[in-house]
Design a protein around this motif. Structure first.
Motif, PDB file in Angstrom:
ATOM      1  N   ARG A 142       0.795  -1.208   0.000  1.00  0.00           N
ATOM      2  CA  ARG A 142       0.000   0.000   0.000  1.00  0.00           C
ATOM      3  C   ARG A 142       0.831   1.263   0.000  1.00  0.00           C
ATOM      4  O   ARG A 142       0.404   2.281  -0.521  1.00  0.00           O
ATOM      5  N   PHE A 143       1.969   1.205   0.636  1.00  0.00           N
ATOM      6  CA  PHE A 143       2.795   2.401   0.733  1.00  0.00           C
ATOM      7  C   PHE A 143       4.201   2.034   0.291  1.00  0.00           C
ATOM      8  O   PHE A 143       5.086   1.813   1.104  1.00  0.00           O
ATOM      9  N   ALA A 144       4.420   1.980  -1.006  1.00  0.00           N
ATOM     10  CA  ALA A 144       5.726   1.535  -1.513  1.00  0.00           C
ATOM     11  C   ALA A 144       6.825   2.493  -1.101  1.00  0.00           C
ATOM     12  O   ALA A 144       7.974   2.098  -0.900  1.00  0.00           O
ATOM     13  N   ASP A 145       6.498   3.758  -0.892  1.00  0.00           N
ATOM     14  CA  ASP A 145       7.550   4.712  -0.567  1.00  0.00           C
ATOM     15  C   ASP A 145       8.070   4.557   0.845  1.00  0.00           C
ATOM     16  O   ASP A 145       9.027   5.213   1.236  1.00  0.00           O
ATOM     17  N   LEU A 146       7.435   3.678   1.629  1.00  0.00           N
ATOM     18  CA  LEU A 146       7.940   3.463   2.984  1.00  0.00           C
ATOM     19  C   LEU A 146       9.070   2.448   3.024  1.00  0.00           C
ATOM     20  O   LEU A 146       9.643   2.197   4.072  1.00  0.00           O
ATOM     21  N   ALA A 147       9.375   1.835   1.879  1.00  0.00           N
ATOM     22  CA  ALA A 147      10.334   0.727   1.887  1.00  0.00           C
ATOM     23  C   ALA A 147      11.652   1.038   2.583  1.00  0.00           C
ATOM     24  O   ALA A 147      12.092   0.261   3.408  1.00  0.00           O
ATOM     25  N   PRO A 148      12.278   2.175   2.321  1.00  0.00           N
ATOM     26  CA  PRO A 148      13.568   2.403   2.991  1.00  0.00           C
ATOM     27  C   PRO A 148      13.445   2.649   4.490  1.00  0.00           C
ATOM     28  O   PRO A 148      14.445   2.605   5.215  1.00  0.00           O
ATOM     29  N   THR A 149      12.227   2.895   4.990  1.00  0.00           N
ATOM     30  CA  THR A 149      12.123   3.237   6.407  1.00  0.00           C
ATOM     31  C   THR A 149      11.714   2.057   7.281  1.00  0.00           C
ATOM     32  O   THR A 149      11.637   2.188   8.484  1.00  0.00           O
ATOM     33  N   VAL A 150      11.417   0.917   6.650  1.00  0.00           N
ATOM     34  CA  VAL A 150      10.894  -0.205   7.434  1.00  0.00           C
ATOM     35  C   VAL A 150      12.015  -0.869   8.213  1.00  0.00           C
ATOM     36  O   VAL A 150      13.110  -1.050   7.720  1.00  0.00           O
ATOM     37  N   ARG A 178       4.975   0.143  14.780  1.00  0.00           N
ATOM     38  CA  ARG A 178       5.389   1.431  15.315  1.00  0.00           C
ATOM     39  C   ARG A 178       5.504   2.413  14.171  1.00  0.00           C
ATOM     40  O   ARG A 178       6.163   2.138  13.185  1.00  0.00           O
ATOM     41  N   VAL A 179       4.842   3.527  14.293  1.00  0.00           N
ATOM     42  CA  VAL A 179       4.888   4.560  13.262  1.00  0.00           C
ATOM     43  C   VAL A 179       5.609   5.754  13.860  1.00  0.00           C
ATOM     44  O   VAL A 179       5.139   6.343  14.825  1.00  0.00           O
ATOM     45  N   VAL A 183       7.897   1.804  10.925  1.00  0.00           N
ATOM     46  CA  VAL A 183       8.015   2.614   9.715  1.00  0.00           C
ATOM     47  C   VAL A 183       8.207   4.066  10.133  1.00  0.00           C
ATOM     48  O   VAL A 183       7.751   4.476  11.198  1.00  0.00           O
ATOM     49  N   ARG A 184       8.840   4.808   9.281  1.00  0.00           N
ATOM     50  CA  ARG A 184       9.061   6.212   9.569  1.00  0.00           C
ATOM     51  C   ARG A 184       8.410   7.073   8.497  1.00  0.00           C
ATOM     52  O   ARG A 184       8.521   6.768   7.314  1.00  0.00           O
ATOM     53  N   ILE A 185       7.753   8.107   8.915  1.00  0.00           N
ATOM     54  CA  ILE A 185       7.087   8.992   7.953  1.00  0.00           C
ATOM     55  C   ILE A 185       7.337  10.436   8.360  1.00  0.00           C
ATOM     56  O   ILE A 185       7.845  10.720   9.446  1.00  0.00           O
ATOM     57  N   ASP A 186       6.966  11.311   7.470  1.00  0.00           N
ATOM     58  CA  ASP A 186       6.952  12.732   7.798  1.00  0.00           C
ATOM     59  C   ASP A 186       5.671  13.050   8.542  1.00  0.00           C
ATOM     60  O   ASP A 186       4.630  12.462   8.289  1.00  0.00           O
ATOM     61  N   GLY A 187       5.729  14.005   9.430  1.00  0.00           N
ATOM     62  CA  GLY A 187       4.607  14.268  10.312  1.00  0.00           C
ATOM     63  C   GLY A 187       3.261  14.433   9.632  1.00  0.00           C
ATOM     64  O   GLY A 187       2.267  13.887  10.086  1.00  0.00           O
ATOM     65  N   GLU A 188       3.216  15.137   8.499  1.00  0.00           N
ATOM     66  CA  GLU A 188       1.905  15.478   7.931  1.00  0.00           C
ATOM     67  C   GLU A 188       1.156  14.270   7.438  1.00  0.00           C
ATOM     68  O   GLU A 188      -0.049  14.331   7.267  1.00  0.00           O
ATOM     69  N   ARG A 189       1.873  13.138   7.215  1.00  0.00           N
ATOM     70  CA  ARG A 189       1.185  11.974   6.650  1.00  0.00           C
ATOM     71  C   ARG A 189       0.495  11.135   7.714  1.00  0.00           C
ATOM     72  O   ARG A 189      -0.106  10.124   7.394  1.00  0.00           O
ATOM     73  N   ASN A 190       0.604  11.528   8.975  1.00  0.00           N
ATOM     74  CA  ASN A 190       0.193  10.575  10.010  1.00  0.00           C
ATOM     75  C   ASN A 190      -1.267  10.170   9.883  1.00  0.00           C
ATOM     76  O   ASN A 190      -1.598   8.981   9.940  1.00  0.00           O
ATOM     77  N   VAL A 191      -2.155  11.132   9.687  1.00  0.00           N
ATOM     78  CA  VAL A 191      -3.571  10.761   9.631  1.00  0.00           C
ATOM     79  C   VAL A 191      -3.854   9.868   8.447  1.00  0.00           C
ATOM     80  O   VAL A 191      -4.548   8.852   8.547  1.00  0.00           O
ATOM     81  N   VAL A 200       5.568   9.090  18.103  1.00  0.00           N
ATOM     82  CA  VAL A 200       5.620   7.652  17.852  1.00  0.00           C
ATOM     83  C   VAL A 200       4.275   7.051  18.204  1.00  0.00           C
ATOM     84  O   VAL A 200       3.781   7.217  19.322  1.00  0.00           O
ATOM     85  N   TYR A 201       3.668   6.361  17.262  1.00  0.00           N
ATOM     86  CA  TYR A 201       2.406   5.678  17.512  1.00  0.00           C
ATOM     87  C   TYR A 201       2.666   4.176  17.524  1.00  0.00           C
ATOM     88  O   TYR A 201       3.368   3.659  16.671  1.00  0.00           O
ATOM     89  N   HIS A 202       2.064   3.494  18.469  1.00  0.00           N
ATOM     90  CA  HIS A 202       2.123   2.031  18.485  1.00  0.00           C
ATOM     91  C   HIS A 202       0.722   1.504  18.257  1.00  0.00           C
ATOM     92  O   HIS A 202      -0.225   1.939  18.912  1.00  0.00           O
ATOM     93  N   LEU A 203       0.613   0.582  17.330  1.00  0.00           N
ATOM     94  CA  LEU A 203      -0.703   0.074  16.963  1.00  0.00           C
ATOM     95  C   LEU A 203      -0.741  -1.428  17.132  1.00  0.00           C
ATOM     96  O   LEU A 203       0.277  -2.112  16.990  1.00  0.00           O
TER      97      LEU A 203
END
Lengths: 206, 424, 336
Positions: free
Chosen positions: A34-42, A106-107, A51-59, A93-96
């Protein structure tokens, strides 16, 4: 809201140790679908996928994680803030938890330190409100769109953010480098004159 | 405080001595509040505009409404917390919990403590489930350090953790009754707690803030004398619980005040972040010991208990059932306890490699988790605790509107919050 | 001056003084019972240091109230604030006038004793109300209103349940009701439903658990007594326990034969020995019911205020009226 009746009741895993490594791989594959651009952050561990993201993408990300039937991360276990130093960034950091995947997810959302803003996730989980209030109170991270972003532990006219790394212990908050950080409330704008007969120098005293 | 600071009478400012003096001196009366400041003087808040939408919602008074403070010196037993309740007569319209009276900055303090010393800091968080408070950091630090505790240590950990759960749930029964006027169950709950705490002090040396867990195991071993005392206790524990149950479970007055009260549905509970017995009483079978097993729980045989109804009575029944389940678990643990060392070989000051770890345990109040970040030094870089009582408190403003003031305490007690955990 | 008049006045003053003085040890004994009995039920000792078995603990409580600072809120209404505890206490003390202690030992043998009793007991409602109002405190006001609502609504089933007793006994005089019970057996056998209603309503009338919403300490402070301290509060405190004893005594008089001994024993004697005998049985039965009330306090949680009022108006009142109609019908039919 996800239909919980579909979920496998945890009671069925009676006494069987869950083998985490293989299913974690399945989770990673689903995520990258679903989120191919997350590959380097996994990053994975024996029981966590991160996974690591930029803040604005959290929602956007969390909404997909919650609502996608194959991911089904219906529970927000934790929302925390980390301060990486006076010249570094913040991280929320969000844990789901999902009942379909044995690993915690962990996001890590990166937040700019100079102007820490992040969209609120109270639209997804209302119980994140207290977490966000605590993150604001302790670190100074502002959650846009939150209905109730005020201090939760410190008194309403407190002027600093205690858990920042440049907030020194033990001291008067006014002396530490993190002092002078402007909280949203702007206590200097409050009119306390009806409480003080001679409203001159008493405001600076404790 | 300057000597010329005087707080006017919060009820009728124009009738106070200050107003008379001002009038006598020819001064204008003190500026009165109104508009968006309305309602503040009756709860003694400083004059400041409502900051947020929610605050405006709570602190704006409609026709016939009144703001009433419950706490922080609470006649109830949960700790120091202030509930600002907006009432219309007897009916509660809204509630705003004000926290922070017991805030000690534990997370920040732990950043200056070694990994072993952290155990003493986390004990007084949720002081009624201190063993659970230590269990989560122990697991997290072991993940960071890359070791596993020996088998016997894990069994002893599970044993003390379940013992802690027994007395914590027993106390909740007492608090529930006490908040509704029944004076006796709390004392029976404390009898139960006293017996368990005697056992726990025999094994850890402390009665309340145990400081028992270590990174890599536990501090002391359990000897034969401990097990024989445990056996004696085990033979008599159900009697005390049953004494309490007889006064409460079938009591018509108790049932009348708790059935149908504070109903929380499953999806709502998950959205609010409620976990633990409160969530399971709403029908959601989420138990961390089964959902994400840790320690030796995969080797123990137990089911996840749930209730239907999600009301105060269901939460009460859930805790009683879990109490008995914990006793059953203790039996299994004692049966299966292996021999061996109780602490892995770790240096005096642990320096884990840089990394992150997350560990969650099932505390009597819900999902208690620790997120620890290590930077390679002797102190944790970030030590975050997620306390279940903190998050469960958000259910209060959702459940109370429309109920009477008397129900506030009943509903609050059913979530069994402990302010030490809420305020950290 | 007429000697008879003087003697009459003297006897009246003596009786009233004795009665007032009698309320204090009664309160002490009842409070002591409450402390010790509840403690034993909670598996603990209770007071055991002041005096043998802690006997003088409640006496010390009394002295403590005398020794405390007498504080009044600035803006409270002085007259009514002072008057409230007197009213509540006098309601309890004056109602002791008509209690039938023993054959020949009734302070005031009114022909309308029962009516007098329930009228005077109602005065305590006024006392509570003005206590709440005069305190200048909105929590006290709320508590006072609550207590007034509770007491007024429970007075109705209380008095209605007694009317059945009056119909059967044929008189409003306590002594004659007891003498009726001598001939016909205890009123309990004739009016069991009436007794049940009376018991529940009397507990609510004197604000005992499970009906002690008024002093619910886990809710908003202490109800109408919040601003009271020292002996003013002591009056309220003692009045509550005296009222507990008085209600038990009246219930014993109306339903349990008053001073009459139960079956295997001879019911009553004449003369001074008979008075002592009757006194013994009266106190035994009254304190038995005080014990039950204390037992209830140790065991039961509180009924919520709306459930409390609902029970008064929707359950007890119809039941009491039904009881009255059935009683009256049976009496007329059987020409009793």
């Amino acid at each position: 809201m996800a239909d919980l009746r579909r979920s496998r009741p945890a009671a069925k895993q009676l006494g069987r140790r869950r083998d985490l490594s293989a299913p974690a791989g399945a989770l990673v594959r689903l995520l990258l679908d679903r989120f191919a651009d997350l590959a380097p952050t996994v990053w994975t561990d024996e029981d966590t996928v991160e996974v690591r993201i930029d803040g604005e993408r959290n929602v956007a990300l969390l909404e997909v994680l919650r609502d996608d039937p194959e991911l089904h991360f219906f529970m927000l276990a934790d929302a925390a803030a980390v301060d990486y130093g006076p010249s570094e960034h913040f991280e929320v950091v969000y844990h789901l938890y999902s009942d379909l995947h044995p690993a915690w997810l962990r996001v890590r959302a990166r937040v700019d330190r100079a102007d820490p803003h992040l969209p609120t996730i109270t639209g997804l989980w209302e119980g994140a409100s207290f977490h966000e209030r605590e993150m604001y109170d302790m670190m100074g991270i502002v959650f846009d769109g939150s209905r109730d972003l005020r201090r939760i532990y410190m008194s309403p006219d407190y002027r600093s953010f205690p858990q920042r790394k440049d907030f020194l212990l033990p001291d008067d908050a006014a002396d530490s480098p993190a002092a002078g950080v402007d909280p949203l409330e702007r206590p200097e704008t409050w009119d306390l004159s009806r409480f003080v007969e001679a409203a001159t120098s008493s405001e600076g005293e404790s | 405080m300057t000597s010329d600071l005087r707080i006017p009478d919060p009820v009728r400012p124009e009738h106070t001595e200050e107003a008379r003096l001002r009038a006598a001196a020819g001064m204008a009366p003190a500026p009165s509040t109104g508009g968006e400041y309305a309602g503040f003087e009756s709860v003694g808040l400083p004059d400041r505009p409502p900051q947020t939408e929610r605050e405006r919602e709570v602190y704006t008074l409609g026709e016939g409404e009144m703001l009433v403070n419950m706490g922080p010196q609470h006649p109830s037993t949960h700790g120091v917390m202030r509930l600002v309740v907006k009432v219309r007569g007897e009916v509660v319209v809204d509630i705003d919990p004000v926290l922070g009276y017991l805030h000690r900055g534990i997370e920040k303090l732990c950043e200056n403590a070694t990994y072993t010393t952290v155990m003493t800091y986390v004990d007084p968080m949720d002081y009624l489930s201190a063993m659970h408070n230590e269990h989560a950091p122990a697991i997290a630090f072991e993940k960071l350090y890359g070791i596993k505790a020996p088998k016997r240590a894990e069994y002893i950990r599970a044993l003390v953790v379940e013992l802690n759960r027994v007395f914590s749930h027993g106390l909740m029964m007492g608090f529930q009754a006490l908040d509704m006027g029944g004076l006796t169950p709390i004392l029976y709950g404390f009898i139960n707690r006293d017996e368990v705490v005697d056992l726990l002090s025999a094994i850890s040396g402390q009665r309340m803030l145990f400081n028992f867990f270590r990174v890599g195991g536990v501090n002391f071993d359990a000897n034969d004398e401990f097990f024989s005392r445990l056996g004696t206790w085990r033979a008599g524990v159900l009697k005390t619980i049953e004494m309490n149950e007889r006064i409460m479970t079938d009591n018509e007055i108790f049932r009348g005040r708790t059935i149908g009260m504070g109903v929380l549905s499953g999806p709502e509970a998950i959205a609010l972040g409620v976990t633990g017995p409160s969530l399971r009483a709403s029908g959601v079978p989420f138990d961390v010991r089964k959902a994400h097993p840790y320690s030796i729980y995969p080797e123990l045989e137990f089911d996840v208990i749930t209730q239907t109804g999600g009301d105060v009575y269901a939460r009460y029944l859930q805790r009683v059932a879990e109490l008995k389940q914990s006793i059953h678990l203790i039996d299994q643990i004692v049966d299966k306890m292996p021999h061996g060392p109780v602490q892995a070989q770790v240096p005096g000051i642990i320096r884990p490699k840089p990394g992150r770890a997350y560990a969650a345990v099932e505390s009597p109040r819900g999902l208690y988790s620790v997120y620890a970040i290590s930077d390679g030094g002797p102190n944790p870089y970030r030590f975050r605790m997620r306390d279940p009582s903190f998050v469960s408190l958000q259910a209060m403003p959702k459940l109370m509107p429309g109920r009477l003031i008397a129900d506030t305490m009943a509903v609050m007690a059913s979530f069994d919050p402990v302010m030490g955990g809420v305020d950290k | 001056m007429d000697l008879d008049l003087l003697l009459g006045v003297g006897r009246f003053l003596l009786a009233t003084t004795l009665l007032l003085l009698l309320t204090v040890p009664t309160a002490f004994v009842v409070i002591q019972m409450e402390l010790k009995v509840i403690a034993q039920m909670q598996l603990r000792y209770g007071p055991n240091r002041i005096g043998p078995w802690g006997m003088f603990q409640s006496t010390i409580h009394g002295f403590k109230f005398l020794a405390k600072e007498d504080h009044m809120p600035d803006l409270a209404d002085r007259t009514t604030f002072t008057l409230a505890p007197w009213m509540v206490y006098m309601a309890a003390a004056m109602s002791m006038l008509v209690i039938p202690w023993a054959p020949g030992a009734i302070a005031a043998d009114f022909n309308i004793g029962i009516v007098y009793f329930f009228a005077i007991i109602g005065l305590s409602v006024v006392g509570m109300l003005i206590a709440g109002w005069a305190s200048y405190n909105k929590y006290s006001l709320l508590g006072g209103l609550r207590s007034a609502a509770q007491m007024v609504s429970y007075e109705i089933p209380l008095t209605l349940s007694v009317v059945g007793v009056v119909v059967l006994g044929g008189s409003l005089n306590f002594r004659e009701v007891i003498e009726w019970q001598l001939d016909h057996g205890w009123m309990l056998l004739w009016q069991p439903v009436g007794w049940g209603i009376f018991y529940i309503a009397s507990l609510a009338e004197i604000n005992r658990t499970p009906f002690d919403m008024v002093e619910a300490d886990s809710e908003l402070v202490a109800g109408p007594f919040t601003e009271y301290s020292g002996m003013r509060f002591g009056f309220f405190f003692f009045a509550e326990y005296v009222a507990l004893f008085i209600m038990s005594g009246i219930m014993v008089a109306l339903f349990f034969g008053g001073w009459l001994a139960p079956w295997p024993f001879p019911a009553q004697f004449d003369g001074f020995g008979g008075t002592l005998y009757g006194l013994f049985w009266f106190f035994l039965k009254s304190y038995l019911f005080v014990f039950v009330a204390v037992w209830l306090r140790a065991t039961l949680p509180r009924v919520r205020v709306d459930q409390l009022m609902g029970m008064a108006w929707k359950v007890l009142l119809p039941l009491a009226m039904l009881n009255l109609m059935v009683t009256a019908g049976v009496v007329v039919w059987l020409k009793l």
